[in-house]
Design a protein around this motif. Sequence first.
Motif, PDB file in Angstrom:
ATOM      1  N   ASN A  69      30.437  62.263 118.094  1.00 12.60           N
ATOM      2  CA  ASN A  69      28.992  62.244 118.257  1.00 12.60           C
ATOM      3  C   ASN A  69      28.602  61.788 119.663  1.00 12.60           C
ATOM      4  O   ASN A  69      27.486  61.327 119.884  1.00 12.60           O
ATOM      5  CB  ASN A  69      28.354  61.306 117.216  1.00 12.60           C
ATOM      6  N   ALA A  70      29.524  61.923 120.595  1.00 10.51           N
ATOM      7  CA  ALA A  70      29.281  61.452 121.961  1.00 10.51           C
ATOM      8  C   ALA A  70      28.891  62.605 122.865  1.00 10.51           C
ATOM      9  O   ALA A  70      29.081  63.782 122.545  1.00 10.51           O
ATOM     10  CB  ALA A  70      30.529  60.750 122.503  1.00 10.51           C
ATOM     11  N   VAL A  71      28.351  62.239 124.018  1.00  3.38           N
ATOM     12  CA  VAL A  71      28.054  63.198 125.072  1.00  3.38           C
ATOM     13  C   VAL A  71      28.568  62.591 126.376  1.00  3.38           C
ATOM     14  O   VAL A  71      28.408  61.395 126.628  1.00  3.38           O
ATOM     15  CB  VAL A  71      26.540  63.504 125.155  1.00  3.38           C
ATOM     16  N   ILE A  72      29.242  63.413 127.192  1.00  5.65           N
ATOM     17  CA  ILE A  72      29.774  62.949 128.474  1.00  5.65           C
ATOM     18  C   ILE A  72      28.657  63.035 129.509  1.00  5.65           C
ATOM     19  O   ILE A  72      27.995  64.069 129.646  1.00  5.65           O
ATOM     20  CB  ILE A  72      30.984  63.790 128.917  1.00  5.65           C
ATOM     21  N   VAL A  73      28.441  61.937 130.231  1.00  2.00           N
ATOM     22  CA  VAL A  73      27.321  61.854 131.167  1.00  2.00           C
ATOM     23  C   VAL A  73      27.836  61.743 132.594  1.00  2.00           C
ATOM     24  O   VAL A  73      28.711  60.917 132.891  1.00  2.00           O
ATOM     25  CB  VAL A  73      26.420  60.630 130.847  1.00  2.00           C
TER      26      VAL A  73
END
Length: 356
Positions: A169-173
């Motif tokens: 449920n992560a997003v790479i920023v």
Amino acid sequence: MDTTRGSKEMVLLAGNSHPELANLIASRLGKQLGNMSAYHTSNEETMVEIGDSVRGRDVFILQTGTKDVNNNIMELLIMAYACKTSSARNIVGVIPYLPYCKQSKMRKRGCIVSKLLAKMMYKAGLTHVITMDLHQKEIQGFFECPVDNLRASPFLLQYIQESIPDYRNAVIVARDPGSAKKATSYAERLRLGIAVIHGEQKTNEDEQADGRNSPPLVEHSRIMDVGVGVPALAAKEKPPINVVGDVGGRIAIMVDDMIDDVASFVAAAEVLKDRGAYKIYVMATHGLLSSDAPRLIDDSPIDEVVVTNTVPHEIQKMQCHKIKTVDISILLAESIRRIHNNESMSYLFRNVTLED
């Protein structure tokens, strides 16, 4: 009597920059660190004394960049030159964090310091360099000897998969548009989405005026006016800080090659928190964590800062419980073993792209 035995043995020498990492590497190789001392005299000159014979041997000098960067460099250069004048066969500099790697571009009327350092290392006697995650991979071209630029991304990816609950449920920023390539590489390997922060309050180093864009405006010029003349360079104005991508209700994972001044990371974390990210992680290879970084991290919305042990940061870890360390000594030890045995290094770069 076997006269070739001595030439086949490696010698591991360690400077004073990171003794813990040097001991880990030596332990993984099943070797003892060589008998050597580096110290300062009363007038602050650096003295190096090597107690073991290095004639005809492969010498690996373990030294990284720390806050005492100039002493680290002088130790490395003197150690390399001492080995060169003692007839070592090969002298390999194992430099996990290469100092001055951020100064790889011309600024105003300065110079490209990383090129100067590369020339000094080569002249001192280094025949090969092992480093990790250079700030700009083109720095390898400054050296007149082979450079192996290893990647820490497999270790950080493994940490994400094993130590971050619900990482799906992560997003790479990307903290800025310049980090988008690295963030994209992480996102593709983890099968995650990507977000980019645009419009930082600080000016990016790549966009700073270098003083050579146009000549100064002089009322009486010796140059004839032949029409409109040279057009004036428009000043850059960044838009208000913004997040391109959806981070609401997600875990935000910022990735970069180093964490030095953490103010920009803290500012980015505050924006991500305002946009609905419920957990914020920062991943980087080199944890320099200068100045009052531990206090700033502790007071920020950042939940965890994960760095490797290319740079010593034990004091910062004691000051801030959010800082975690990933050990990369096994990668450096394997690269040393392969170079000493004349084996291919391509195994260490498998599935790794230039954007990592």
